[in-house]
Design an enzyme around this catalytic site. Structure first.
Site, mmCIF file in Angstrom:
data_model
loop_
_atom_site.group_PDB
_atom_site.id
_atom_site.type_symbol
_atom_site.label_atom_id
_atom_site.label_comp_id
_atom_site.label_asym_id
_atom_site.label_seq_id
_atom_site.Cartn_x
_atom_site.Cartn_y
_atom_site.Cartn_z
ATOM 1 N N LYS A 93 0.828 -1.223 0.000
ATOM 2 C CA LYS A 93 0.000 0.000 0.000
ATOM 3 C C LYS A 93 0.856 1.265 0.000
ATOM 4 C CE LYS A 93 -4.107 -2.049 2.053
ATOM 5 N NZ LYS A 93 -3.585 -3.311 2.635
HETATM 6 P P1 BMP Z 1 -8.426 -10.961 6.909
HETATM 7 O O1 BMP Z 1 -9.141 -11.862 5.880
HETATM 8 O O2 BMP Z 1 -7.669 -11.748 7.926
HETATM 9 O O3 BMP Z 1 -9.309 -9.906 7.480
HETATM 10 O O4 BMP Z 1 -7.258 -10.220 6.064
HETATM 11 C C1 BMP Z 1 -7.528 -9.319 5.027
HETATM 12 C C2 BMP Z 1 -6.248 -8.878 4.371
HETATM 13 O O5 BMP Z 1 -6.578 -7.979 3.292
HETATM 14 C C3 BMP Z 1 -5.285 -8.130 5.267
HETATM 15 O O6 BMP Z 1 -3.969 -8.504 4.898
HETATM 16 C C4 BMP Z 1 -5.509 -6.660 4.941
HETATM 17 O O7 BMP Z 1 -4.307 -5.906 5.049
HETATM 18 C C5 BMP Z 1 -5.981 -6.699 3.499
HETATM 19 N N1 BMP Z 1 -6.969 -5.642 3.119
HETATM 20 C C6 BMP Z 1 -8.201 -5.530 3.738
HETATM 21 O O8 BMP Z 1 -8.535 -6.297 4.629
HETATM 22 N N2 BMP Z 1 -9.071 -4.531 3.322
HETATM 23 C C7 BMP Z 1 -8.788 -3.658 2.329
HETATM 24 O O9 BMP Z 1 -9.619 -2.834 1.982
HETATM 25 C C8 BMP Z 1 -7.535 -3.774 1.697
HETATM 26 C C9 BMP Z 1 -6.646 -4.764 2.098
HETATM 27 O O10 BMP Z 1 -5.486 -4.900 1.472
#
Ligand code: BMP
Length: 260
Positions: A93
């Site tokens: 990002k």
């Molecule tokens: P999780 O499924 O454990 O919530 O992880 C989601 C992943 O996607 C994390 O690595 C987070 O940094 C990324 N992410 C997100 O959750 N929302 C966004 O809008 C953008 C992301 O990159």
């Protein structure tokens, strides 16, 4: 409408070589699952990928959360990517002026540009950062997913911001792989990929504002092409069998979508 076209067909529209490769991998391996390996131990990441590599099209890293990072980790990660035919997305990002992003991308401890097929970037600073990433690829095939929307509650992205982001991306067709976004209306170009995070088998939230939608909702209603799953898999009792459940569920939704 882009979301009704199969990935094979979408690959033909792609102007970025990583987007083309990713569409082709999804069609060949029959998986649209991106595993977000948000673990802090390099051996845990590698052990997990050894077992789930065959089920994913894309592996998303946060390289700066790893506590025992060495270059050998990158060597082994690249070997796994080759063995199992998946691509690597470093979810960095980037969000700074072009010159700084160029340094962050190419230099420092991680040298992301050397090993990540694609990276994520915010549009907030303006297109200088896309120019920088475009000029820093050293002749390698590289891609960028631009953040057009976020999954988290209370994020400050507006409709106008999202639309301007999509317009900015259109000026860099050779480097843009797609968008990190939540809605099918966000963009129309069938050659770009909608990467959607915030997905678990049941709708829910975490305690820090993350919002989860179901596979059915994100693929059939919201237009996701590649679905990012992190804790839904890595924090499960049996991550490998959970990865297979996600892969099968996501692929079934995609098949339903393209068979109209
Ligand atoms: P999780 O499924 O454990 O919530 O992880 C989601 C992943 O996607 C994390 O690595 C987070 O940094 C990324 N992410 C997100 O959750 N929302 C966004 O809008 C953008 C992301 O990159």
């Amino acid at each position: 409408e882009r979301i009704l076209l199969p990935y094979e067909k979408r690959a033909e529209f792609a102007t970025n070589s990583i987007a083309k490769q990713l569409f082709t991998i999804m069609a060949t391996k029959k998986t649209n699952l991106c595993l977000s390996v948000d673990l802090t131990s390099s051996t845990k990441i590698l052990d997990l990928l050894e077992k789930v590599g065959e089920h994913v099209c894309l592996v998303k890293t946060h390289i700066d959360i790893i506590e025992d990072f060495t270059n050998d980790f990158i060597v082994r990660l690249k070997q796994l990517a080759q063995t199992f035919n998946f691509l690597i997305l470093e979810d960095r990002k980037y969000a700074d002026i072009g010159n700084t992003v160029s340094l962050q991308y190419s230099k420092g401890l991680y040298q992301v540009g050397e090993w990540a097929d694609c990276v994520t970037a915010h549009s907030l600073p303006g297109e200088g950062l896309l120019k920088a990433l475009n000029n820093s690829n050293n002749g390698l095939s590289r891609g960028v997913f631009l953040l057009a929307e976020m999954s988290s509650e209370g994020n400050l992205i507006t409709k106008d911001y999202t639309e301007t982001t999509v317009k900015m991306a259109a000026k860099y067709p050779e480097i843009i792989t797609g968008f990190v976004c939540q809605k099918k209306e966000t963009f129309k170009d069938p050659g770009l990929i909608q990467l959607t995070p915030g997905v678990q088998l049941e709708s829910s939230k975490d305690e820090l504002g993350q919002v989860y939608n179901t596979p059915e909702k994100v693929i059939l209603e919201n237009g996701a092409d590649v679905v990012v799953v992190g804790r839904g898999i890595v924090a499960a009792k049996s991550p490998v069998s959970e990865a297979i459940i996600y892969k099968d569920t996501l692929w079934r939704c995609y098949m339903k979508r393209v068979s109209g």
